[in-house]
Scaffold this motif. Sequence first.
Motif, mmCIF file in Angstrom:
data_model
loop_
_atom_site.group_PDB
_atom_site.id
_atom_site.type_symbol
_atom_site.label_atom_id
_atom_site.label_comp_id
_atom_site.label_asym_id
_atom_site.label_seq_id
_atom_site.Cartn_x
_atom_site.Cartn_y
_atom_site.Cartn_z
ATOM 1 N N HIS A 1 7.687 0.525 -4.248
ATOM 2 C CA HIS A 1 8.170 -0.468 -5.214
ATOM 3 C C HIS A 1 6.976 -1.173 -5.837
ATOM 4 O O HIS A 1 5.894 -1.228 -5.246
ATOM 5 C CB HIS A 1 9.094 -1.468 -4.512
ATOM 6 C CG HIS A 1 10.248 -0.783 -3.840
ATOM 7 N ND1 HIS A 1 11.401 -0.469 -4.492
ATOM 8 C CD2 HIS A 1 10.391 -0.307 -2.577
ATOM 9 C CE1 HIS A 1 12.221 0.161 -3.667
ATOM 10 N NE2 HIS A 1 11.627 0.272 -2.494
ATOM 11 N N ASP A 2 7.186 -1.739 -7.013
ATOM 12 C CA ASP A 2 6.101 -2.382 -7.764
ATOM 13 C C ASP A 2 5.736 -3.769 -7.263
ATOM 14 O O ASP A 2 4.691 -4.292 -7.619
ATOM 15 C CB ASP A 2 6.455 -2.473 -9.250
ATOM 16 C CG ASP A 2 6.520 -1.104 -9.904
ATOM 17 O OD1 ASP A 2 5.882 -0.163 -9.384
ATOM 18 O OD2 ASP A 2 7.215 -0.977 -10.930
ATOM 19 N N SER A 3 6.602 -4.386 -6.457
ATOM 20 C CA SER A 3 6.319 -5.742 -5.982
ATOM 21 C C SER A 3 6.887 -5.932 -4.584
ATOM 22 O O SER A 3 7.768 -5.180 -4.151
ATOM 23 C CB SER A 3 6.939 -6.781 -6.922
ATOM 24 O OG SER A 3 8.359 -6.728 -6.840
ATOM 25 N N GLY B 1 0.804 -1.209 0.000
ATOM 26 C CA GLY B 1 0.000 0.000 0.000
ATOM 27 C C GLY B 1 0.835 1.255 0.000
ATOM 28 O O GLY B 1 2.001 1.252 0.369
ATOM 29 N N ALA B 2 0.209 2.314 -0.429
ATOM 30 C CA ALA B 2 0.874 3.613 -0.493
ATOM 31 C C ALA B 2 1.157 4.141 0.908
ATOM 32 O O ALA B 2 0.426 3.840 1.844
ATOM 33 C CB ALA B 2 0.005 4.597 -1.262
ATOM 34 N N GLY C 1 -7.750 -5.265 -1.297
ATOM 35 C CA GLY C 1 -7.287 -6.223 -2.300
ATOM 36 C C GLY C 1 -5.772 -6.296 -2.300
ATOM 37 O O GLY C 1 -5.103 -5.707 -1.471
ATOM 38 N N ALA C 2 -5.217 -7.023 -3.245
ATOM 39 C CA ALA C 2 -3.764 -7.158 -3.334
ATOM 40 C C ALA C 2 -3.142 -5.795 -3.636
ATOM 41 O O ALA C 2 -3.602 -5.081 -4.518
ATOM 42 C CB ALA C 2 -3.407 -8.159 -4.417
ATOM 43 N N PRO C 3 -2.101 -5.433 -2.908
ATOM 44 C CA PRO C 3 -1.500 -4.117 -3.130
ATOM 45 C C PRO C 3 -0.807 -4.048 -4.487
ATOM 46 O O PRO C 3 -0.208 -5.021 -4.945
ATOM 47 C CB PRO C 3 -0.495 -3.983 -1.990
ATOM 48 C CG PRO C 3 -0.223 -5.364 -1.535
ATOM 49 C CD PRO C 3 -1.442 -6.167 -1.838
ATOM 50 N N ASP C 4 -0.919 -2.906 -5.139
ATOM 51 C CA ASP C 4 -0.210 -2.711 -6.398
ATOM 52 C C ASP C 4 1.079 -1.938 -6.186
ATOM 53 O O ASP C 4 1.845 -1.728 -7.114
ATOM 54 C CB ASP C 4 -1.091 -2.027 -7.432
ATOM 55 C CG ASP C 4 -1.602 -0.676 -6.959
ATOM 56 O OD1 ASP C 4 -1.383 -0.328 -5.783
ATOM 57 O OD2 ASP C 4 -2.232 0.016 -7.772
ATOM 58 N N VAL C 5 1.301 -1.523 -4.943
ATOM 59 C CA VAL C 5 2.533 -0.842 -4.583
ATOM 60 C C VAL C 5 2.948 -1.327 -3.191
ATOM 61 O O VAL C 5 2.100 -1.623 -2.351
ATOM 62 C CB VAL C 5 2.365 0.699 -4.646
ATOM 63 C CG1 VAL C 5 1.398 1.184 -3.586
ATOM 64 C CG2 VAL C 5 3.687 1.406 -4.514
ATOM 65 N N ASN D 1 0.599 6.938 2.182
ATOM 66 C CA ASN D 1 -0.458 7.794 2.725
ATOM 67 C C ASN D 1 -1.793 7.072 2.833
ATOM 68 O O ASN D 1 -2.843 7.693 2.849
ATOM 69 C CB ASN D 1 -0.617 9.047 1.858
ATOM 70 C CG ASN D 1 -0.905 8.711 0.409
ATOM 71 O OD1 ASN D 1 -0.898 7.549 0.007
ATOM 72 N ND2 ASN D 1 -1.126 9.730 -0.387
ATOM 73 N N ARG D 2 -1.740 5.741 2.957
ATOM 74 C CA ARG D 2 -2.964 4.942 3.104
ATOM 75 C C ARG D 2 -3.712 5.404 4.349
ATOM 76 O O ARG D 2 -3.118 5.629 5.388
ATOM 77 C CB ARG D 2 -2.576 3.473 3.241
ATOM 78 C CG ARG D 2 -3.730 2.608 3.692
ATOM 79 C CD ARG D 2 -3.294 1.208 3.931
ATOM 80 N NE ARG D 2 -3.257 0.575 2.639
ATOM 81 C CZ ARG D 2 -2.777 -0.625 2.419
ATOM 82 N NH1 ARG D 2 -2.267 -1.316 3.396
ATOM 83 N NH2 ARG D 2 -2.786 -1.138 1.232
ATOM 84 N N PRO D 3 -5.036 5.538 4.256
ATOM 85 C CA PRO D 3 -5.812 5.956 5.428
ATOM 86 C C PRO D 3 -5.680 4.971 6.584
ATOM 87 O O PRO D 3 -5.574 3.765 6.357
ATOM 88 C CB PRO D 3 -7.260 5.983 4.906
ATOM 89 C CG PRO D 3 -7.148 6.051 3.425
ATOM 90 C CD PRO D 3 -5.863 5.363 3.069
ATOM 91 N N PRO D 4 -5.672 5.467 7.824
ATOM 92 C CA PRO D 4 -5.580 4.575 8.976
ATOM 93 C C PRO D 4 -6.709 3.543 8.961
ATOM 94 O O PRO D 4 -7.841 3.851 8.626
ATOM 95 C CB PRO D 4 -5.725 5.508 10.181
ATOM 96 C CG PRO D 4 -5.408 6.858 9.661
ATOM 97 C CD PRO D 4 -5.768 6.859 8.202
ATOM 98 N N GLY D 5 -6.367 2.329 9.303
ATOM 99 C CA GLY D 5 -7.363 1.264 9.385
ATOM 100 C C GLY D 5 -7.586 0.526 8.089
ATOM 101 O O GLY D 5 -8.153 -0.561 8.077
#
Length: 132
Positions: free
Chosen positions: A86-88, A49-50, A63-67, A52-56
């Motif tokens: 990173h991409d993976s 996840g990015a 879903g599966a993270p793309d980053v 700056n992903r929101p808390p929680g």
Amino acid sequence: MTDADDLPEGWTVWNDEPGGRRILAYRPDVFDTEQFPPACLPTIYVAGGAPNRPPGETEAASGAPDVWRVQFFLEPDVELVSARTHDSREAALDAAGELAREFARGDLDYRGAYQVPREAYLDRLDELTGRR
């Protein structure tokens, strides 16, 4: 992909969720409440996840993270290396291993990460890492 055998001396895999988050810790044997406070444990996080992903919000919820992100903290509020994406997961694990190697070589300026230096702690960390 970096595994425990590829890490430099002093680093260990603290937590490893299959296909998910991995946490690397530096010298958990020393950050034991007696020699150093446990909150000062240098820690590298690999998580989906990015930054700056929101808390929680979790990987399962989104879903599966793309980053994948890699962050290096000296303590909870002191980030040594800002989040890098990173991409993976494999690329993030490799980057985390390289950060651990940079720290072990003395290539990362942990003193510069502090706005208010903690000289006694940093002097002891210098001794522990062989920088003095």
